[in-house]
Scaffold this motif. Structure first.
Motif: not given
Length: 261
Positions: A96-100
């Motif tokens: 979730p930290t990097f997916a966006g």
């Protein structure tokens, strides 16, 4: 029912991309564990020397340079670290930290993380391949590493150009990036001329990884100049992941069968 345009990063496409990253990340980590187990089971590690040559006297002296052994690179450990690094970055892309930011970058046909990963993967690969071909001098090895990593980062600059923009960063990067492979070829061909032909394993790993590197650059080129189907960021990223995985797997397999086992 309407379908999404080919150049749109839809939820379905991004979900597939995250799944691929997850599978590839786990595959690379599994390979890292396998190589680590083989290394730990070895009675004697495979060490590649790193040396330095220092002047033996004044500038006009005929004294031979003094060659000093600085260190030795454990081939198995280096390959395991390379696999773990690439695998962890693949897994980081699905968190979730990097997916966006990963999705937003791809939607804009950019992915800096892709080139951060490949700059190190390609640079470490060239470093190891150079050592396998007999390059030991620390200055040459560090230069090959730095030039390869720097050339790859030109591709990140290429992605900053607008669609249809200048391809100068790509051209400059390609001109720089071919130099390390030319130096490796010089050592390999020179050894053959002297009658000390490198073993088949060394020749095979060199040519196969050079081919993968050429395909990575071709994919980046087509991503900027190809038709709309190929230039879609989803396809470019999929091919990039496949090629990097292929390169690390080829290196791992050939090192395992050619040296470690």
């Amino acid at each position: 029912m309407t379908t999404a345009p080919e150049n749109v990063m839809t939820d379905a496409r991004f979900t597939r991309l995250r799944a691929v990253n997850l599978v590839v990340g786990l595959l690379l980590l599994a390979q890292a564990v396998l190589v680590s187990v083989v290394v730990l089971a070895q009675s004697a590690p495979v060490l590649l020397p790193v040396t330095a040559g220092f002047p033996g006297g004044s500038v006009d002296s005929q004294a031979e340079p003094q060659v000093v052994d600085l260190a030795a690179v454990n081939l198995g450990v280096a390959v395991a670290i390379l696999l773990a690094f690439s695998g962890l970055l693949r897994l980081a892309a699905v968190t979730p930290t990097f997916a966006g930011s990963y999705r937003r970058g791809l939607a804009a046909a950019r992915n800096p993380l892709r080139w951060v990963e490949y700059s190190q993967v390609s640079a470490i690969t060239v470093f190891l391949v150079a050592q396998l071909n007999g390059v030991t001098e620390v200055g040459t090895l560090v230069a090959l590493y730095a030039v390869t990593a720097g050339a790859t980062l030109f591709l990140a600059l290429t992605e900053r150009e607008p669609a249809g923009g200048s391809l100068r960063p790509f051209v400059f990067g390609a001109m720089v990036g071919i130099v390390p492979w030319g130096i490796i070829a010089f050592y390999q061909i020179g050894a053959g001329v002297r009658g000390d032909v490198p073993e088949l394993f060394v020749r095979t790993v060199t040519l196969s990884l050079l081919a993968v590197a050429a395909l990575v650059w071709t994919n980046a080129w087509l991503g900027r100049t190809g038709d709309s189907a190929w230039a879609h960021p989803h396809r470019v990223e999929m091919v990039q992941i496949a090629l990097v995985t292929l390169g690390t797997t080829l290196l791992t397999g050939q090192v395992l069968w050619g040296v470690l086992l």
